[in-house]
Scaffold this active site. Structure first.
Site, PDB file in Angstrom:
ATOM      1  N   ARG A 102       0.775  -1.187   0.131  1.00  0.00           N
ATOM      2  CA  ARG A 102      -0.017  -0.060  -0.069  1.00  0.00           C
ATOM      3  C   ARG A 102       0.864   1.332   0.087  1.00  0.00           C
ATOM      4  O   ARG A 102       0.445   2.140  -0.332  1.00  0.00           O
ATOM      5  CB  ARG A 102      -0.887   0.161   1.043  1.00  0.00           C
ATOM      6  CG  ARG A 102      -1.923   1.138   1.093  1.00  0.00           C
ATOM      7  CD  ARG A 102      -3.316   0.751   1.752  1.00  0.00           C
ATOM      8  NE  ARG A 102      -3.500   0.143   3.053  1.00  0.00           N
ATOM      9  CZ  ARG A 102      -3.118   0.271   4.308  1.00  0.00           C
ATOM     10  NH1 ARG A 102      -2.775   1.496   4.397  1.00  0.00           N
ATOM     11  NH2 ARG A 102      -2.957  -0.740   5.351  1.00  0.00           N
ATOM     12  N   ASP A 148      -5.292  18.883 -14.087  1.00  0.00           N
ATOM     13  CA  ASP A 148      -5.628  17.396 -14.639  1.00  0.00           C
ATOM     14  C   ASP A 148      -5.116  17.605 -15.948  1.00  0.00           C
ATOM     15  O   ASP A 148      -5.700  18.233 -16.835  1.00  0.00           O
ATOM     16  CB  ASP A 148      -6.943  17.345 -14.233  1.00  0.00           C
ATOM     17  CG  ASP A 148      -7.249  15.738 -14.920  1.00  0.00           C
ATOM     18  OD1 ASP A 148      -6.548  15.311 -15.860  1.00  0.00           O
ATOM     19  OD2 ASP A 148      -8.350  15.138 -14.376  1.00  0.00           O
TER      20      ASP A 148
END
Ligand code: 3LM
Length: 409
Positions: free
Chosen positions: A59, A184
């Site tokens: 993770r 973005d």
């Protein structure tokens, strides 16, 4: 090659990985291990205390993920990068790390539907204020900034209506106010546009699109300063979203990246030819493509993007039903959301990708409800154009379809 920064095309293939460190394996090994064994408790303790030489648990990253992240940071011109399980995983991991209740985000009016939904139906519930403004007019940004503004957020070009935001102009203002600026960069990829070089602090991507490029994975990227990325990895990703990419998708993304520059060139060439062709059709009301000479922000395109990209939006000279009928008549081009794949994909944003907006919100956010969005693939451009033509003829002229395409195997 010593002392010389290799070209982008070379870096998509080589940076961040040395085969000699991996028994000569040309392609990086896939790491599937969820956990990593320590020789001693002390070694484990040191890793938890920040000894970056050792991996702990996937993770927090794996060796192959790290190689991919080095490559992506290099391509984006960032100090560091983080790969996540999806574009939304990247956006949410980054934003949860940077804001607190009471903070304000200023966002451009037009955003991808799920980003808008995260802001509108997610963040707002937790006491974050969102101000939407037309960031294509950065001269009005300063008047929206308050003492609580923490972040300015935009896409450029925006999904789905292809509006551009002058990244350098916005970055100039956010720097003056000590606010972070997040871009973005999904539609452009670092091959066409480098927001960090233009002054942005953080770049996010849906790597599901052009970076992967083959419609076979879901992934996201965050790139920025080493300090921000450490925080986003250890807090936003590890504790808040857990949006961790699988080792198999790391390998697919690494493979996709190697051909990014080649694919993007063809996407751009095909999109320009398709845009010009549609513009000359009597059945098409308007075509929005940054590469067209009459694109309203053509000067900004030249300053900010290397080429105009593979995405375009257009509106037919007809009803919404006729637009749907047109899409239903396409034979080669798939009716599908997503973008940046080798296949050409068309969709109706108001009823698909942007269905999280109400009809009123679509208008308020400058998204024309009749627009169709086309992700121009890398098939032969004549076939793409022939398919568009036969569908237009079928809808508007009772045409008999495209015989050549129908004969395709
Ligand atoms: C789409 N877009 O068809 P993932 N940022 C941008 C995006 O376009 C997207 C994301 C982030 C589309 C997906 S719609 C159901 C399908 C500019 C995704 C989110 O989480 O990797 O899907 O990225 O426009």
């Amino acid at each position: 090659m010593k002392n010389k920064q290799p070209h982008f095309a070379t870096r998509t293939i080589h940076s961040g990985y040395d085969p000699q460190q991996h028994q000569g394996a040309l392609t990086p090994p896939i790491h599937t291990s969820s956990t990593f064994a320590f020789e001693t408790v002390e070694q484990g303790g040191a890793a938890f205390a920040g000894d970056n030489e050792r991996h702990i648990y996937s993770r927090l990253g794996t060796p192959s993920q790290q190689q991919l992240e080095h490559r992506l940071a290099d391509l984006e011109g960032a100090e560091a990068a983080l790969v996540t399980a999806s574009g939304m995983g990247a956006i949410t991991s980054a934003i949860w790390s940077l804001i607190e209740p009471g903070d304000e985000i200023i966002a451009d009016k037009s955003l991808y539907g799920c980003t808008f939904s995260f802001f509108e139906h997610g963040l707002k519930k937790f006491g974050i204020n969102i101000t939407y403004m037309d960031l294509s007019k950065p001269q009005f940004l300063a008047e929206h900034i308050t003492a609580n503004t923490k972040l300015v957020y935009t896409e450029s070009p925006s999904n789905p209506n292809m509006r551009l935001v002058d990244i350098a102009a916005v970055a100039h203002i956010t720097r003056q106010h000590g606010i972070k600026f997040m871009v973005d960069n999904t539609f452009c990829t670092p091959y066409l546009q480098n927001p960090i070089a233009l002054g942005a602090d953080i770049v996010v991507h849906s790597a599901t699109k052009y970076l992967g490029g083959h419609g076979d994975l879901i992934a996201g990227v965050v790139a920025g300063s080493a300090e921000d990325l450490l925080h986003i990895r250890h807090y936003g990703l590890k504790d808040m979203t857990g949006a961790v990419i699988s080792g198999y998708d790391v390998a697919l993304l690494m493979r996709g990246l190697k051909t990014l520059h080649v694919r993007m060139d063809r996407h751009c060439d095909n999109a320009l030819a398709v845009a010009k062709h549609l513009q000359n059709s009597p059945y098409v009301k308007q075509v929005i493509y940054p590469g067209l000479s009459d694109f309203p922000q053509a000067e900004l395109v030249k300053r900010q993007m290397r080429h105009a990209g593979g995405m375009l939006a257009f509106e037919l000279n007809g009803s919404r039903e006729q637009a749907a009928d047109f899409v239903n008549h396409l034979e080669l081009i798939y009716c599908a959301v997503s973008l940046g794949d080798t296949e050409s994909l068309i969709q109706h944003p108001a009823s698909m990708t942007h269905s999280t907006y109400t009809e009123e919100e679509l208008i308020a956010h400058l998204i024309n409800p009749s627009l169709l969005r086309l992700s121009v693939g890398i098939e032969h451009v004549d076939d793409i154009i022939a398919d568009l033509d036969q569908a237009l003829e079928s809808v508007f002229n009772g045409g008999s379809g495209n015989k050549e395409l129908s004969a395709l195997p």
